[in-house]
Design an enzyme around this catalytic site. Structure first.
Site, mmCIF file in Angstrom:
data_model
loop_
_atom_site.group_PDB
_atom_site.id
_atom_site.type_symbol
_atom_site.label_atom_id
_atom_site.label_comp_id
_atom_site.label_asym_id
_atom_site.label_seq_id
_atom_site.Cartn_x
_atom_site.Cartn_y
_atom_site.Cartn_z
ATOM 1 C CD GLU A 162 -30.113 22.000 -30.535
ATOM 2 O OE1 GLU A 162 -30.800 22.940 -30.032
ATOM 3 O OE2 GLU A 162 -29.469 20.975 -29.763
ATOM 4 C CG ASN A 163 -24.819 20.659 -38.963
ATOM 5 O OD1 ASN A 163 -24.081 21.241 -38.365
ATOM 6 N ND2 ASN A 163 -25.134 20.231 -39.961
#
Ligand code: ACM
Length: 716
Positions: free
Chosen positions: A331-332
């Protein structure tokens, strides 16, 4: 997590479809009761024999072969649990003569004192009317056998006994984990310890310890003490405590793998080290208090980042003996990277074409450190890149397909998609997910790369008081998925055995059941919680990520509301829905009466609760829920009345009532009625049963289900 949100509508449809299949297998359930008794996970091979080994106060134990202190301590604890169940005081000394002992444990070697991936966990267990014998190649195998042995205990009017049996057992998957997020909500030592005990009871063997997040940096570092000092509100594990957990887990045959999530999910690092963040120069950071996905990201173009991480990982590699080190990587979204001219210039100069490539550059730098420290890198799906070394392990939260794709390209993987226990879904739904899809096209060689799976306890909404109830007992069903043959998949039988494990886990100090009553007493400030308990036994927290919006809270909010006391798989809803299913399948008279009596009981309990809610301010958010309950009961009773009288309701009644029910069963206080499917089915049954007299049981079910749960119109 967003990806999961997108699929939630689909999942809802699947639950409704599953609902029937869950309970329509009764002859099979009866057969499996005899075949499996209360064993969970079901062993690879079980042959019941005639005879029994009675348990009396002279029940003694002997050990043979290579034994170590770990095994002796394990045996000691198992015997205390046996005492607790039988209320017999048993001998504390080992029997001198092995042949006369009632339980003989023979291990060929002690195995690794700190467990490793792939350790031999197999065992044989033979019970005759003279003796039970556990033989295992290693200490850990004997531990697994001892847990099975305890699950064999039965009693009747003659007392306690172990039924004669021959069991040969070994796990299907080598990696059977539980991830505990100690970062969003810190979990004290005793929480971890009792959950490790519970893991061992169901033969899980990896504690994946999620230690850093936007919301907290939870491990002491001696090299950079400011990280835990400034990033944790004082809630962190000292290195001595981490060693204590590692030892405690090793003594139960469980590995401990730490996770340091990066480059995203990293706000807590930046509180003390803003210089390694990707924000604007001079940006400062504070510990994140909200749930969600946040922008602060480590700067992969800054050598200071690597200087710190290299030293940090060296320190952690020495602290954590496991061969695997999880670097997160999920989830970057790269928002800070996009907005940072220095980072953009670096990418251009080095021919890094996008953020994924930049993250891969970052991962490869980490990999260098980890390899020097003798560690194997593991990370979530997002780290996947075909040119990473093939011993990197892909941890899939996105799904079986992502894992299979990685396996095809030579990577090993562990599945967590489908095992997100924070989503409050029923055990049946997790149980139906296999790390290797039934229709897989992977070759046998590729399938071997699927190492297993992990249940994930993300801790946005769990406190030390509630965490056990979010992990257990559903995780026991997941543990069975990882240990037992694929063919062990009948849901009715799973729930029957799960209910037994549920009680056994309490002897280990798990609070998944007992804390509920305490929380309810606090909510009404009264010992009189009978009506509230009745309601709580049929409601559940909303599923997936709906809680985030329906009941907004932060990491500092108390987790003491009705939603926190409520649990997934509300027990009386399971029973109610099942009775409706059985009514439709055939046995109408008996089930109609059972349903009527249940609804009548609920109708009687409701006014008392409605009165309590008037003055119990902590329950005021649930006023509408309590009010709706009575109307749902009334609808159910009306439907049963039609069914019992063999009367067909007026033509418009069915659809009007379903519409009313849709309103009455909308979430309130982020709670939903888990009896809603059953009541809908009941209403449709009342309207349709007379027309379906000549249909088969399955046709009836299908027809009624299709009206009760119309397929959502597909979006074009
Ligand atoms: C994850 O759920 N973002 C691993």
């Amino acid at each position: 997590m967003q990806e999961i949100l997108r699929t939630s509508f689909l999942i809802l449809a699947i639950i409704f479809v599953n609902f029937g299949m869950v309970y329509a297998q009764d002859a099979e359930t009866e057969r499996l009761k005899t075949e499996r008794r209360d064993l969970m996970p079901v062993p690879a091979s079980v042959n019941w024999k005639s005879g029994r080994l009675p348990v009396s106060k002279t029940f003694s134990v002997a050990i043979k072969g290579q034994t170590d202190e770990r095994l002796k301590s394990y045996i000691f604890r198992v015997m205390r649990r046996l005492e607790g169940r039988t209320i017999l005081e048993l001998p504390r000394e080992y029997a001198i003569d092995a042949s006369s002992a009632q339980l003989l444990i023979e291990t060929q070697s002690t195995g690794n004192a700190v467990p490793k991936l792939g350790d031999d966990e197999s065992y044989n267990l033979e019970v005759t009317d003279r003796q039970a014998v556990i033989t295992a190649p290693t200490t850990v195998g004997a531990m697994r056998g001892l847990e099975t042995f305890l699950q064999l205990l039965e009693s009747d009017r003659e007392g306690f006994y172990f039924p004669a049996v021959s069991i040969q057992d070994k796990p299907r998957f080598a990696w059977r984990g539980l991830m505990i997020d100690s970062a969003r909500h810190f979990q004290p030592m005793e929480v971890l310890k009792r959950n490790i005990d519970a893991m061992a009871a169901v033969k899980l063997n990896v504690l994946h310890w999620h230690l850093t997040e936007d919301q907290g940096f939870r491990i002491e570092t001696k090299k950079f003490p400011e990280l835990h000092q400034m990033g944790s509100d004082g809630l962190f594990y000292t290195q001595d405590q981490a060693r204590e957990i590692i030892r405690y887990a090793a003594d139960r045959g469980i590995r401990v793998m730490p996770e340091f999530d990066m480059p995203g999910h990293a706000t807590a690092w930046l509180v003390s080290h803003p210089e390694i963040g990707s924000g604007a120069p001079g940006a400062t950071y504070t510990i994140e208090r909200r749930p969600g996905i946040f922008d602060p990201t480590l700067d992969p173009t800054n050598e200071k980042t690597y200087k710190l991480l290299k030293a940090f990982f060296k320190e952690m590699a020495a602290l954590f003996p496991d061969a695997y080190m999880h670097i997160g990587g999920d989830e970057n979204e790269g928002k800070q990277w996009n907005a940072n001219p220095k980072i953009q210039a670096f990418m251009k100069k080095n021919g890094i074409k996008d953020n994924h490539a930049l993250q891969t550059y970052f991962n490869k730098r980490l990999l260098e450190f980890l390899q020097k420290d003798g560690k194997i890198m593991m990370g979530w799906d997002e780290i996947f890149q075909p040119d990473l070394p093939k011993d990197v392990v892909i941890h899939s939260w996105r799904g079986q397909k992502a894992l299979a794709d990685a396996a095809r390209q030579g990577f090993q993987g562990v599945l967590s998609n489908g095992y997100y226990i924070d989503l409050m879904q029923p055990a049946s739904q997790h149980y139906a997910v296999d790390p290797i899809a039934a229709d897989t096209t992977l070759t046998a060689e590729e399938q071997k790369r699927i190492l297993g799976g992990e249940a994930t306890m993300w801790s946005e909404w769990v406190s030390p008081e509630t965490i056990d109830s979010r992990i257990w007992t559903r995780t026991a069903a997941i543990a069975e998925r990882f240990w037992s043959p694929r063919e062990v998949n009948q849901i009715g039988d799973m729930y029957r055995r799960l209910a037994v494990v549920d009680i056994q886990l309490e002897e280990l100090g798990l609070t998944h059941r007992k804390n509920q009553a305490m929380m309810l007493r606090r909510l009404v400030s009264s010992h009189d919680i009978s009506a509230l308990q009745t309601l709580v036994s049929i409601i559940e927290p909303v599923k997936e990520y709906r809680r985030y919006n329906l009941r907004k809270q932060t990491m500092l909010s108390p987790l003491t509301g009705l939603i926190d006391a409520a649990q997934a798989d509300a027990p009386n809803a399971l029973i109610f829905n099942r009775a409706v299913e059985e009514l439709i399948s055939g046995n109408s008279a008996e089930n109609a009466e059972k349903i009527r009596l249940t609804l009548t009981e609920w109708r009687a309990a409701q006014p008392k609760l409605a009165a309590q809610v008037e003055t119990a301010a902590a329950l005021s958010e649930a006023k509408m829920l309590v009010a709706n309950w009575q109307n749902i009961n009334a609808v159910g009773l009306e439907a049963v009345s039609y069914l019992e009288k063999n009367e067909t309701p007026p033509a418009e009644w069915r659809d009007a009532t379903l519409k009313t029910l849709s309103e009455l069963t909308k979430p309130q206080a982020a709670l939903e009625f888990a009896i809603a499917p059953g009541v809908r089915m009941l209403v449709v049954a009342a309207a349709e049963m007379s027309k379906l007299k000549n249909a088969s049981a399955s046709e009836r079910r299908e027809k009624i289900r299709s009206i009760a749960f119309p397929k959502p119109a597909s979006k074009k």
